[in-house]
Design an enzyme around this catalytic site. Structure first.
Site, PDB file in Angstrom:
ATOM      1  N   SER A  34     -33.303   1.084  67.349  1.00 31.37           N
ATOM      2  CA  SER A  34     -33.964   0.483  66.334  1.00 31.37           C
ATOM      3  C   SER A  34     -34.582  -0.742  66.968  1.00 31.37           C
ATOM      4  CB  SER A  34     -33.060  -0.014  65.130  1.00 31.37           C
ATOM      5  OG  SER A  34     -33.634  -0.394  64.043  1.00 31.37           O
ATOM      6  N   ASP A  39     -34.540   9.161  58.195  1.00 31.30           N
ATOM      7  CA  ASP A  39     -34.442   7.663  58.446  1.00 31.30           C
ATOM      8  C   ASP A  39     -35.273   6.825  57.359  1.00 31.30           C
ATOM      9  OD1 ASP A  39     -34.473   5.268  59.526  1.00 31.30           O
ATOM     10  OD2 ASP A  39     -34.611   5.824  61.624  1.00 31.30           O
ATOM     11  N   HIS A  69     -30.722   6.821  60.252  1.00 35.21           N
ATOM     12  CA  HIS A  69     -30.970   5.825  60.971  1.00 35.21           C
ATOM     13  C   HIS A  69     -29.736   5.590  61.992  1.00 35.21           C
ATOM     14  CE1 HIS A  69     -33.282   2.299  62.271  1.00 35.21           C
ATOM     15  NE2 HIS A  69     -32.056   1.589  62.106  1.00 35.21           N
TER      16      HIS A  69
END
Length: 289
Positions: A126, A215, A242
């Site tokens: 991320s 996601d 995610h």
């Protein structure tokens, strides 16, 4: 009896996501660590988990709602920078995105490279994946010159300057060179011209990008925008959200990619140069399922 062969060192920099920390990210990557260690028995692997310098407040943490009845403090949460949206200086109604604290985040990574490196590769998740691509970029030959040229060019938008903490890695004799690989989980590119020189020219470090079809935090388009900025990009699509996928096909994809990059580097063909972007689904990759 012949003496045991000395294992070749392999050092990997691990960059956590927003609201995480080094130790928390470590707890989420144990399956990946185990898979890499088992698959590369001739290497002595060291994983380094620095924690971002930005200490986040409860209000910065998505989904955390404080009430007078809620006396529980959230777990310590950190980031590599904070995002700040500003009106564009062109007054066209657009928003300019600024990463406040980015310099401190990159300085902390540079310190980790100096004290625990040199590193062979980087893995990020991320916000840490965005940072991982930046770090890979900053360690590539010629990147410092591209930043300097842009900064000295009139009539360009304000830009981040090349971080001074990364200057030593471009000096002759410094052990840290261009990374052999970068693995990007739910990654994205820093937006706007301010950060464009991280990606211009395109990254030449080999990259593997994991995208989750579910996601809801980092949309597929944002991840693909980063892939488009990487000359030697591959993709691995997993049917999840995610997070770091820990089932065997996705672990095998990461292991196969690292092994391939190390073999290419050993043969002298792993860095720099041209090369066509390789966008492929994990099912098409040569991995030991």
């Amino acid at each position: 009896m012949a003496p045991p062969k000395t294992k070749e060192p392999l050092k990997i920099l691990m960059l956590h996501g927003y609201t995480q920390s080094g130790p928390l990210f470590h707890s989420k990557t144990r399956a990946l660590e185990k898979a890499l260690t088992k698959a590369l028995p001739t290497h002595s692997i060291h994983f380094s988990y620095p924690t971002g310098p930005v200490r986040l407040d409860p209000a910065d943490i998505p989904g955390y709602n404080w009430t007078p009845d809620n006396n529980e403090e959230p777990e310590p949460a950190f980031g590599w920078w904070r995002r700040k949206d500003l009106p564009s200086p062109t007054a066209n109604g657009e928003i300019e995105i600024i990463y406040t604290g980015l310099q401190d985040g990159l300085d902390l990574v540079a310190e980790a490279i100096t004290t625990e490196g040199p590193f062979d590769g980087v893995i990020g998740f991320s916000q840490g994946a965005c940072a991982a691509a930046m770090v890979a970029s900053l360690l590539e030959p010629g990147r410092r010159e591209s930043f300097a040229f842009a900064a000295d060019t009139p009539d360009v938008a304000p830009m981040e300057r090349f971080p001074s903490s990364f200057y030593p890695f471009h000096n002759e004799g410094n052990p840290q060179s261009q990374l052999k690989f970068a693995i990007i989980y739910s990654g994205f590119a820093a937006p706007g011209t301010r950060y464009s020189k991280f990606y211009e020219p395109l990254l030449t470090t080999p990259t593997l990008h994991f995208l989750g079809t579910l996601d809801g935090v980092v949309e597929e388009a944002r991840s693909r925008a980063l892939m488009d900025r990487c000359e030697k990009a591959r993709e691995a699509v997993h049917p999840g959200g995610h997070f770091l996928p820990s089932r065997r096909p996705w672990l095998d994809a990461a292991v196969g990619f690292v092994r391939e990059c190390l073999e290419k580097d050993k043969k002298g063909g792993g860095q720099g140069g041209g090369g066509k972007s390789e966008a492929e689904d994990v099912e098409d990759m040569d991995v030991p399922f």
